[in-house]
Design a protein around this motif. Sequence first.
Motif, PDB file in Angstrom:
ATOM      1  N   PHE A 143      16.562  11.158  -6.238  1.00 56.59           N
ATOM      2  CA  PHE A 143      15.103  11.224  -7.450  1.00 56.59           C
ATOM      3  C   PHE A 143      13.255  11.381  -6.776  1.00 56.59           C
ATOM      4  CE2 PHE A 143      11.482   9.034  -9.508  1.00 56.59           C
ATOM      5  CZ  PHE A 143      11.899   9.565 -10.794  1.00 56.59           C
ATOM      6  N   GLY A 144      13.258  11.055  -5.249  1.00 58.18           N
ATOM      7  CA  GLY A 144      11.583  10.990  -4.305  1.00 58.18           C
ATOM      8  C   GLY A 144      11.290  12.052  -4.087  1.00 58.18           C
ATOM      9  N   PHE A 145      12.336  13.156  -4.672  1.00 57.07           N
ATOM     10  CA  PHE A 145      12.027  14.247  -4.104  1.00 57.07           C
ATOM     11  C   PHE A 145      12.166  15.437  -5.873  1.00 57.07           C
ATOM     12  CE2 PHE A 145      13.419  12.268  -0.119  1.00 57.07           C
ATOM     13  CZ  PHE A 145      12.627  12.221   0.201  1.00 57.07           C
ATOM     14  N   ARG A 146      11.569  14.854  -6.543  1.00 62.14           N
ATOM     15  CA  ARG A 146      12.084  15.616  -7.997  1.00 62.14           C
ATOM     16  C   ARG A 146      11.147  16.224  -7.818  1.00 62.14           C
ATOM     17  NH1 ARG A 146       8.993  12.945 -12.578  1.00 62.14           N
ATOM     18  NH2 ARG A 146       6.996  11.982 -11.883  1.00 62.14           N
ATOM     19  N   GLY A 147      11.599  17.497  -8.348  1.00 58.01           N
ATOM     20  CA  GLY A 147      10.270  18.782  -8.384  1.00 58.01           C
ATOM     21  C   GLY A 147      10.685  20.108  -7.649  1.00 58.01           C
ATOM     22  N   VAL A 148      11.149  19.641  -6.204  1.00 54.59           N
ATOM     23  CA  VAL A 148      12.412  20.724  -5.244  1.00 54.59           C
ATOM     24  C   VAL A 148      13.771  21.321  -5.251  1.00 54.59           C
ATOM     25  CG1 VAL A 148      11.419  21.571  -3.024  1.00 54.59           C
ATOM     26  CG2 VAL A 148       9.497  20.010  -4.361  1.00 54.59           C
ATOM     27  N   MET A 149      13.822  21.939  -5.976  1.00 51.99           N
ATOM     28  CA  MET A 149      15.409  21.380  -5.698  1.00 51.99           C
ATOM     29  C   MET A 149      15.945  21.910  -4.668  1.00 51.99           C
ATOM     30  SD  MET A 149      15.710  20.618  -9.400  1.00 51.99           S
ATOM     31  CE  MET A 149      17.320  19.898  -9.082  1.00 51.99           C
ATOM     32  N   LYS A 150      15.254  23.331  -4.338  1.00 48.42           N
ATOM     33  CA  LYS A 150      16.022  23.168  -2.717  1.00 48.42           C
ATOM     34  C   LYS A 150      16.418  21.927  -1.723  1.00 48.42           C
ATOM     35  CE  LYS A 150      15.772  25.477   1.299  1.00 48.42           C
ATOM     36  NZ  LYS A 150      14.514  27.296   2.599  1.00 48.42           N
ATOM     37  N   ILE A 151      15.432  20.672  -1.561  1.00 53.84           N
ATOM     38  CA  ILE A 151      15.488  19.935  -1.222  1.00 53.84           C
ATOM     39  C   ILE A 151      16.564  18.974  -1.575  1.00 53.84           C
ATOM     40  CG2 ILE A 151      14.268  18.428  -0.346  1.00 53.84           C
ATOM     41  CD1 ILE A 151      13.243  20.247   1.522  1.00 53.84           C
ATOM     42  N   ARG A 152      16.033  18.575  -2.799  1.00 49.10           N
ATOM     43  CA  ARG A 152      17.104  17.348  -3.229  1.00 49.10           C
ATOM     44  C   ARG A 152      18.508  18.278  -2.975  1.00 49.10           C
ATOM     45  NH1 ARG A 152      15.342  15.352  -9.121  1.00 49.10           N
ATOM     46  NH2 ARG A 152      16.285  13.900  -8.637  1.00 49.10           N
ATOM     47  N   GLU A 153      19.121  19.825  -3.905  1.00 48.94           N
ATOM     48  CA  GLU A 153      20.437  19.735  -3.681  1.00 48.94           C
ATOM     49  C   GLU A 153      20.779  19.536  -2.067  1.00 48.94           C
ATOM     50  OE1 GLU A 153      22.283  19.777  -5.414  1.00 48.94           O
ATOM     51  OE2 GLU A 153      20.988  19.458  -7.013  1.00 48.94           O
ATOM     52  N   SER A 154      19.961  19.794  -1.204  1.00 42.64           N
ATOM     53  CA  SER A 154      20.524  19.815   0.120  1.00 42.64           C
ATOM     54  C   SER A 154      20.632  17.975   0.245  1.00 42.64           C
ATOM     55  CB  SER A 154      18.768  20.481   1.011  1.00 42.64           C
ATOM     56  OG  SER A 154      18.909  21.486   0.902  1.00 42.64           O
ATOM     57  N   ILE A 155      19.405  16.973   0.410  1.00 45.00           N
ATOM     58  CA  ILE A 155      20.455  15.948   0.116  1.00 45.00           C
ATOM     59  C   ILE A 155      21.183  15.452  -0.764  1.00 45.00           C
ATOM     60  CG2 ILE A 155      19.569  13.526   0.065  1.00 45.00           C
ATOM     61  CD1 ILE A 155      16.564  14.078  -0.733  1.00 45.00           C
ATOM     62  N   HIS A 156      21.999  16.302  -1.673  1.00 44.22           N
ATOM     63  CA  HIS A 156      23.323  15.931  -2.184  1.00 44.22           C
ATOM     64  C   HIS A 156      24.446  16.149  -1.820  1.00 44.22           C
ATOM     65  CE1 HIS A 156      20.275  15.824  -6.409  1.00 44.22           C
ATOM     66  NE2 HIS A 156      20.454  14.880  -5.644  1.00 44.22           N
ATOM     67  N   SER A 157      23.937  17.428  -1.141  1.00 44.17           N
ATOM     68  CA  SER A 157      25.244  18.261  -0.356  1.00 44.17           C
ATOM     69  C   SER A 157      25.580  17.456   0.726  1.00 44.17           C
ATOM     70  CB  SER A 157      24.387  20.231  -0.052  1.00 44.17           C
ATOM     71  OG  SER A 157      25.542  20.360   0.813  1.00 44.17           O
ATOM     72  N   VAL A 158      24.899  17.072   1.406  1.00 42.36           N
ATOM     73  CA  VAL A 158      25.228  16.397   2.733  1.00 42.36           C
ATOM     74  C   VAL A 158      26.058  14.977   2.401  1.00 42.36           C
ATOM     75  CG1 VAL A 158      24.413  14.405   4.550  1.00 42.36           C
ATOM     76  CG2 VAL A 158      22.889  17.094   4.225  1.00 42.36           C
ATOM     77  N   PHE A 159      25.035  14.115   1.406  1.00 45.35           N
ATOM     78  CA  PHE A 159      25.808  13.518   0.766  1.00 45.35           C
ATOM     79  C   PHE A 159      27.627  13.125   0.304  1.00 45.35           C
ATOM     80  CE2 PHE A 159      26.483  10.787  -2.692  1.00 45.35           C
ATOM     81  CZ  PHE A 159      26.435   9.204  -1.913  1.00 45.35           C
ATOM     82  N   LEU A 160      27.034  14.428  -0.991  1.00 48.98           N
ATOM     83  CA  LEU A 160      28.426  14.642  -1.161  1.00 48.98           C
ATOM     84  C   LEU A 160      29.817  15.019   0.038  1.00 48.98           C
ATOM     85  CD1 LEU A 160      27.718  16.137  -4.253  1.00 48.98           C
ATOM     86  CD2 LEU A 160      28.684  14.380  -4.494  1.00 48.98           C
ATOM     87  N   HIS A 161      28.770  15.330   0.657  1.00 48.56           N
ATOM     88  CA  HIS A 161      30.311  16.284   1.516  1.00 48.56           C
ATOM     89  C   HIS A 161      31.060  14.877   2.486  1.00 48.56           C
ATOM     90  CE1 HIS A 161      31.985  18.365   5.607  1.00 48.56           C
ATOM     91  NE2 HIS A 161      31.571  17.216   5.928  1.00 48.56           N
ATOM     92  N   HIS A 162      30.323  13.611   3.021  1.00 48.84           N
ATOM     93  CA  HIS A 162      30.937  12.234   3.425  1.00 48.84           C
ATOM     94  C   HIS A 162      30.784  11.561   2.432  1.00 48.84           C
ATOM     95  CE1 HIS A 162      28.916  13.429   7.374  1.00 48.84           C
ATOM     96  NE2 HIS A 162      28.031  13.872   7.275  1.00 48.84           N
ATOM     97  N   ALA A 163      30.329  11.153   1.270  1.00 46.57           N
ATOM     98  CA  ALA A 163      31.308  10.686   0.108  1.00 46.57           C
ATOM     99  C   ALA A 163      32.250  10.858   0.057  1.00 46.57           C
ATOM    100  CB  ALA A 163      30.552  10.645  -0.776  1.00 46.57           C
ATOM    101  N   ILE A 164      32.695  12.415  -0.172  1.00 41.20           N
ATOM    102  CA  ILE A 164      34.070  13.181  -0.770  1.00 41.20           C
ATOM    103  C   ILE A 164      35.119  13.080   0.432  1.00 41.20           C
ATOM    104  CG2 ILE A 164      35.022  15.028  -1.885  1.00 41.20           C
ATOM    105  CD1 ILE A 164      32.318  15.211  -4.414  1.00 41.20           C
ATOM    106  N   LEU A 165      34.807  13.523   1.537  1.00 45.04           N
ATOM    107  CA  LEU A 165      35.286  14.634   2.248  1.00 45.04           C
ATOM    108  C   LEU A 165      35.966  13.396   3.290  1.00 45.04           C
ATOM    109  CD1 LEU A 165      33.982  17.594   3.021  1.00 45.04           C
ATOM    110  CD2 LEU A 165      35.465  17.214   1.241  1.00 45.04           C
ATOM    111  N   GLU A 166      35.253  12.509   3.584  1.00 46.83           N
ATOM    112  CA  GLU A 166      35.562  10.969   4.718  1.00 46.83           C
ATOM    113  C   GLU A 166      35.136  10.227   3.910  1.00 46.83           C
ATOM    114  OE1 GLU A 166      31.969  11.454   7.951  1.00 46.83           O
ATOM    115  OE2 GLU A 166      32.509  13.442   8.084  1.00 46.83           O
ATOM    116  N   SER A 167      34.944   9.378   3.183  1.00 47.33           N
ATOM    117  CA  SER A 167      35.393   8.136   2.122  1.00 47.33           C
ATOM    118  C   SER A 167      35.739   8.355   0.943  1.00 47.33           C
ATOM    119  CB  SER A 167      33.839   7.764   1.420  1.00 47.33           C
ATOM    120  OG  SER A 167      33.450   7.496   2.599  1.00 47.33           O
ATOM    121  N   GLY A 168      36.098   9.516   0.774  1.00 47.99           N
ATOM    122  CA  GLY A 168      37.371   9.552  -0.649  1.00 47.99           C
ATOM    123  C   GLY A 168      36.489   9.223  -2.474  1.00 47.99           C
ATOM    124  N   MET A 169      35.673   9.678  -2.252  1.00 53.80           N
ATOM    125  CA  MET A 169      34.894   9.334  -3.410  1.00 53.80           C
ATOM    126  C   MET A 169      35.772  10.387  -4.269  1.00 53.80           C
ATOM    127  SD  MET A 169      31.226   9.928  -4.465  1.00 53.80           S
ATOM    128  CE  MET A 169      30.368  10.098  -5.725  1.00 53.80           C
TER     129      MET A 169
END
Length: 252
Positions: A43-69
């Motif tokens: 949310f801190g970087f709202r308005g710039v979707m490329k940055i936001r979605e890059s953060i989401h991509s890194v987070f989801l990769h680790h949260a889902i594939l490594e931690s089991g979300m």
Amino acid sequence: VLTIGTGMEEHANYGVDFINATKTIKEICPYVKISGGISNLSFGFRGVMKIRESIHSVFLHHAILESGMDVGIVNAHEMLALSEVEPEIKTGCDNLVFNKTPDATDVMLELTKKEKERLEALKNGGGAMEVKQTSWRDLDVTKRLEHALINGISQYVDQDVEEARQQAEKPLHIIEGPLMDGMNIIGDLFGAGKMFLPQVIKSARVMKKAVAYLIPFMEEEKREKLIAEGKNPEDFNENDDSNFAGKCLNSS
């Protein structure tokens, strides 16, 4: 999933804490399902979707594939695969999500500003953005204070506040004048999506520093007023609101 990259130290581990907590819960209760809304994370970087979605991509990769979300609530139309994230941005996101470096938020903020400038240039026909050569230090003191607040620059605050105080009738007028003018501009820019949360936090810290410089002068003014009225300053009751010409509440 709570917001990271706000500029506040207590928020810096929200991403990695969620990832680690997910892994621990899955190890202890393997049949539990874990989901989370991901948009708050960036949310801190709202308005710039490329940055936001890059953060989401890194987070989801680790949260889902490594931690089991199990489930992440996302905007599927805007999603980026980890392989689509630019290397420089990926490194910045990784440092931010896992709070690896103390300057992770500042680095991500600079990447966000660069991306926003790129988008603005494209919107204006692809031309290079004009670089202004004049220094903001050449402005009059009220405009310098506004600029320092908007840009989160604390380096010159004390000397600029002192200069403004010398020109003002009362120290409180500095708070009610250029400082509040600057904060009002910040509110408008943030509301319009032209400022990011880490920038607003920086601005609040500059405001706090400016007010802190003025407080001793306000206290002395209050003391002199009591003496002029024939009252003993030592008997002053701080809980009596009638003793104040005005009040300032500063929060960051």
